[in-house]
Design a protein around this motif. Structure first.
Motif, PDB file in Angstrom:
ATOM      1  N   LEU A  35       0.814  -1.211   0.000  1.00 49.92           N
ATOM      2  CA  LEU A  35       0.000   0.000   0.000  1.00 49.92           C
ATOM      3  C   LEU A  35       0.850   1.264   0.000  1.00 49.92           C
ATOM      4  CD1 LEU A  35      -2.898  -0.885   2.471  1.00 49.92           C
ATOM      5  CD2 LEU A  35      -2.974  -0.804  -0.012  1.00 49.92           C
ATOM      6  N   GLU A  36       1.969   1.223   0.714  1.00 45.92           N
ATOM      7  CA  GLU A  36       2.784   2.441   0.834  1.00 45.92           C
ATOM      8  C   GLU A  36       3.439   2.848  -0.476  1.00 45.92           C
ATOM      9  OE1 GLU A  36       5.063  -0.814   3.141  1.00 45.92           O
ATOM     10  OE2 GLU A  36       3.028  -0.403   2.478  1.00 45.92           O
ATOM     11  N   ASP A  37       3.479   1.945  -1.449  1.00 43.64           N
ATOM     12  CA  ASP A  37       4.131   2.272  -2.721  1.00 43.64           C
ATOM     13  C   ASP A  37       3.398   3.360  -3.489  1.00 43.64           C
ATOM     14  OD1 ASP A  37       6.223   0.437  -2.419  1.00 43.64           O
ATOM     15  OD2 ASP A  37       5.003  -1.202  -3.183  1.00 43.64           O
ATOM     16  N   ILE A  38       2.099   3.552  -3.210  1.00 45.20           N
ATOM     17  CA  ILE A  38       1.328   4.533  -3.971  1.00 45.20           C
ATOM     18  C   ILE A  38       0.823   5.663  -3.075  1.00 45.20           C
ATOM     19  CG2 ILE A  38       0.660   2.880  -5.747  1.00 45.20           C
ATOM     20  CD1 ILE A  38      -2.059   2.618  -4.379  1.00 45.20           C
ATOM     21  N   ALA A  39       1.388   5.796  -1.882  1.00 46.42           N
ATOM     22  CA  ALA A  39       0.946   6.839  -0.949  1.00 46.42           C
ATOM     23  C   ALA A  39       1.477   8.204  -1.381  1.00 46.42           C
ATOM     24  CB  ALA A  39       1.418   6.510   0.461  1.00 46.42           C
ATOM     25  N   VAL A  40       0.601   9.220  -1.360  1.00 49.64           N
ATOM     26  CA  VAL A  40       0.993  10.618  -1.585  1.00 49.64           C
ATOM     27  C   VAL A  40       1.021  11.281  -0.217  1.00 49.64           C
ATOM     28  CG1 VAL A  40       0.497  12.743  -2.816  1.00 49.64           C
ATOM     29  CG2 VAL A  40      -0.159  10.546  -3.814  1.00 49.64           C
ATOM     30  N   LEU A  41       2.180  11.697   0.231  1.00 49.27           N
ATOM     31  CA  LEU A  41       2.389  11.977   1.642  1.00 49.27           C
ATOM     32  C   LEU A  41       2.201  13.433   2.062  1.00 49.27           C
ATOM     33  CD1 LEU A  41       5.507   9.686   2.171  1.00 49.27           C
ATOM     34  CD2 LEU A  41       3.142   9.195   2.759  1.00 49.27           C
ATOM     35  N   VAL A  94      -2.088   6.188   4.937  1.00 48.26           N
ATOM     36  CA  VAL A  94      -2.177   7.357   4.071  1.00 48.26           C
ATOM     37  C   VAL A  94      -2.746   6.964   2.716  1.00 48.26           C
ATOM     38  CG1 VAL A  94      -0.847   9.154   2.896  1.00 48.26           C
ATOM     39  CG2 VAL A  94      -0.275   8.516   5.241  1.00 48.26           C
ATOM     40  N   THR A  95      -2.350   5.808   2.196  1.00 47.89           N
ATOM     41  CA  THR A  95      -2.896   5.334   0.921  1.00 47.89           C
ATOM     42  C   THR A  95      -4.407   5.162   1.005  1.00 47.89           C
ATOM     43  OG1 THR A  95      -0.839   4.204   0.320  1.00 47.89           O
ATOM     44  CG2 THR A  95      -2.853   3.451  -0.758  1.00 47.89           C
ATOM     45  N   VAL A  96      -4.898   4.591   2.112  1.00 40.00           N
ATOM     46  CA  VAL A  96      -6.337   4.429   2.293  1.00 40.00           C
ATOM     47  C   VAL A  96      -7.024   5.791   2.308  1.00 40.00           C
ATOM     48  CG1 VAL A  96      -8.150   3.566   3.823  1.00 40.00           C
ATOM     49  CG2 VAL A  96      -6.036   2.249   3.521  1.00 40.00           C
ATOM     50  N   LEU A  97      -6.435   6.751   3.025  1.00 42.48           N
ATOM     51  CA  LEU A  97      -7.009   8.086   3.078  1.00 42.48           C
ATOM     52  C   LEU A  97      -6.981   8.761   1.711  1.00 42.48           C
ATOM     53  CD1 LEU A  97      -5.513   9.348   6.456  1.00 42.48           C
ATOM     54  CD2 LEU A  97      -7.847   8.593   6.014  1.00 42.48           C
TER      55      LEU A  97
END
Length: 531
Positions: A359-365, A398-401
């Motif tokens: 999931l963290e691979d596509i997170a916009v932080l 963060v990805t879920v959000l």
């Protein structure tokens, strides 16, 4: 047969013909011996002929005899049987299936040079054999053609190269091209269309599986089929060499297609090298499919875009798991940008399934990047996401959000956090995410829920699947998050890897629902998630 009663023969003729429509020729013809009623051969009026042939123990080297006589004997018998079946058909043949088999190259002791020479001869002879069947006068009204060749590469070192493929279908030479509706090829050299003026006015579905296909030829076939609604390319090696060599960007036009499947395909270009040709990947792919309603993609994350974006997409299935450089910090920013640019093509979709490695691979932080990258899926009502939370930080949350923020009318969400690959399940000593300071990650994960319109008004069903390792794992945190913030929530389905997990949540449900009623939110129930 039950108690001596022949129940099969009691079935109506139309149903029996439908069953025989799918039976191989030998089995269909043998039904005349089942009972007196079957002596009038129903298979002749099924409208389908399903042929199978093969050549076995076929070698050409110094230590083995030339088996040409055996081949021609087998070929003649096959052609005779095929012609007899086609001639005897009581109704026009609408479905024709050919299955070609050979155990060539299965023996490990056959020399490589001999295998190559044998292969060329078998391909040449099979080409003539198929041509005889396809040119028969009884095939002139065929509507469905399926040609399946055995995949020799399963047992041979020349794997994933075009030399193993038996046959190329030349569309403009088919006598039934004007009546053809469905065309399916497996383990073949693909499609060829040399005459631009040739047309397939009724061709509505093409499926290529484990084939080698030239992109220019494929495009000509698509252009010649004005009502081509479904294009399925599965494990196809797409050779894009013949197009403009100034760039590695390629285009596929499917103007009438409502369904497009790109499953595990490779897009390659042969470029001249100093001594030999070298093969490079296609960098970008543009797809023109304005009528598309269903899209499936499985493969590595690549720069793939739709121009224009399909306005009436119903279903999108994206499987990016098992590919790419996920986890590499040097390339992570490129992955994030490429993914969200790819996802931007599907802003009109109603349903979406997304599978990624982590999931963290596509997170916009950070907020500035979210404003720049995150699209709005204005029609998306159902979303299913699968990916492992590899790091111990809050980046997976963060990805879920991010996804919730993109989906203002989302009504059903399912998140699967269970690992599918062994390396994910066994990677216990993961390091905390250090791509961004921990404080900023916490602020991003605790963004005000009023930013998410779906939490306020539309999200009614949530499914969560995870392995319960600790009480503060991501799956448990998501349960609490949706229980406290999804104001329209009615049902939450949970699979925590333990049978009694849902029962253990009951005391908390009453507490959550009590608080929700005071704030004007709906009450919800927790139920076991069915896998």
């Amino acid at each position: 047969m039950a108690g001596g009663q022949d129940r099969l023969s009691e079935l109506p003729n139309d149903l029996l013909r439908r069953v025989l429509h799918f039976a191989p020729l030998k089995e269909a013809a043998s039904t005349t011996a089942l009972s007196r009623r079957w002596r009038a051969p129903l298979w002749l009026s099924s409208g389908a002929v399903n042929l199978e042939t093969g050549v076995h123990n076929y070698y050409y080297d110094g230590d083995r005899h030339d088996d040409s006589a055996q081949f021609f004997c087998t070929r003649d018998a096959f052609v005779s049987a095929a012609a007899g079946a086609l001639d005897a058909a009581a109704v026009p043949i609408s479905t024709l299936t050919l299955r070609l088999d050979s155990d060539l190259n299965e023996s490990a002791d056959v020399p490589v040079w001999s295998c190559r020479r044998d292969k060329d001869k078998v391909v040449s002879r099979y080409t003539g054999l198929v041509g005889v069947v396809l040119s028969h006068r009884a095939t002139r009204r065929v509507e469905e053609l399926r040609l399946v060749a055995r995949d020799w590469s399963e047992h041979h070192i020349f794997r994933n190269t075009g030399s193993e493929r038996l046959y190329t279908v030349t569309l403009h030479s088919l006598p039934f091209k004007t009546t053809l509706r469905v065309l399916e090829l497996a383990n073949c050299k693909g499609l060829l269309l040399c005459r631009r003026e040739a047309a397939a006015p009724r061709l509505s579905s093409i499926r290529l599986s484990h084939c080698d296909q030239d992109l220019c030829s494929l495009q000509r076939v698509i252009d010649a089929a004005p009502v081509l609604l479904a294009v399925r390319l599965e494990s196809v090696n797409i050779d894009a060499t013949e197009q403009d060599e100034a760039t590695t960007r390629r285009r596929l036009r499917c103007p009438a297609a409502t369904m497009l499947v790109l499953n595990s395909c490779t897009w390659m270009i042969d470029k001249p090298g100093y001594y030999y040709k070298k093969t490079v990947d296609v960098d970008d792919v543009d797809i023109v499919a304005p009528r598309l309603r269903s899209f499936m993609y499985k493969g590595p994350l690549r720069s793939l875009s739709f121009s224009p974006r399909p306005p009436e997409l119903e279903q999108v299935d994206l499987d990016l798991s098992g590919h790419g450089n996920y986890g590499n910090k040097d390339t992570n920013n490129d992955i994030v940008v490429t993914f969200w640019q790819f996802a931007r093509s599907f802003t009109s979709a109603k349903e979406m399934r997304l599978r990624v490695n982590h999931l963290e691979d596509i997170a916009v932080l950070n907020e500035a990047r979210r404003v720049e990258l995150l699209p709005t899926f204005r029609r998306l009502q159902r979303l299913e996401v699968q990916g492992v939370n590899l790091t111990k930080g809050k980046t997976p949350a963060v990805t879920v959000l991010n996804l919730l923020r993109c989906c203002p009318v989302l009504s059903a969400l399912r998140i699967n956090l269970t690992p599918q690959h062994h390396h994910d399940a066994s990677n216990k000593n993961v390091e905390p995410d250090t791509r961004i300071p921990q404080k900023e990650i916490q602020i991003a994960a605790l963004a005000p829920c009023h930013l998410f319109q779906c939490l306020q008004s539309s999200l009614r069903r949530v499914g969560l699947q995870f392995q319960l390792e600790k009480s503060n794992c991501l799956g448990v945190k998501l349960i609490k998050f949706f229980a406290e913030n999804a104001m329209a929530l009615e049902e939450m389905y949970i699979d925590g890897g333990e049978e009694k997990f849902c029962e253990q949540m009951n005391p908390k449900i009453d507490k959550w629902n009590s608080k929700r009623r005071k704030s004007g939110a709906t009450s919800f129930v927790i139920l076991p998630l069915k896998r």
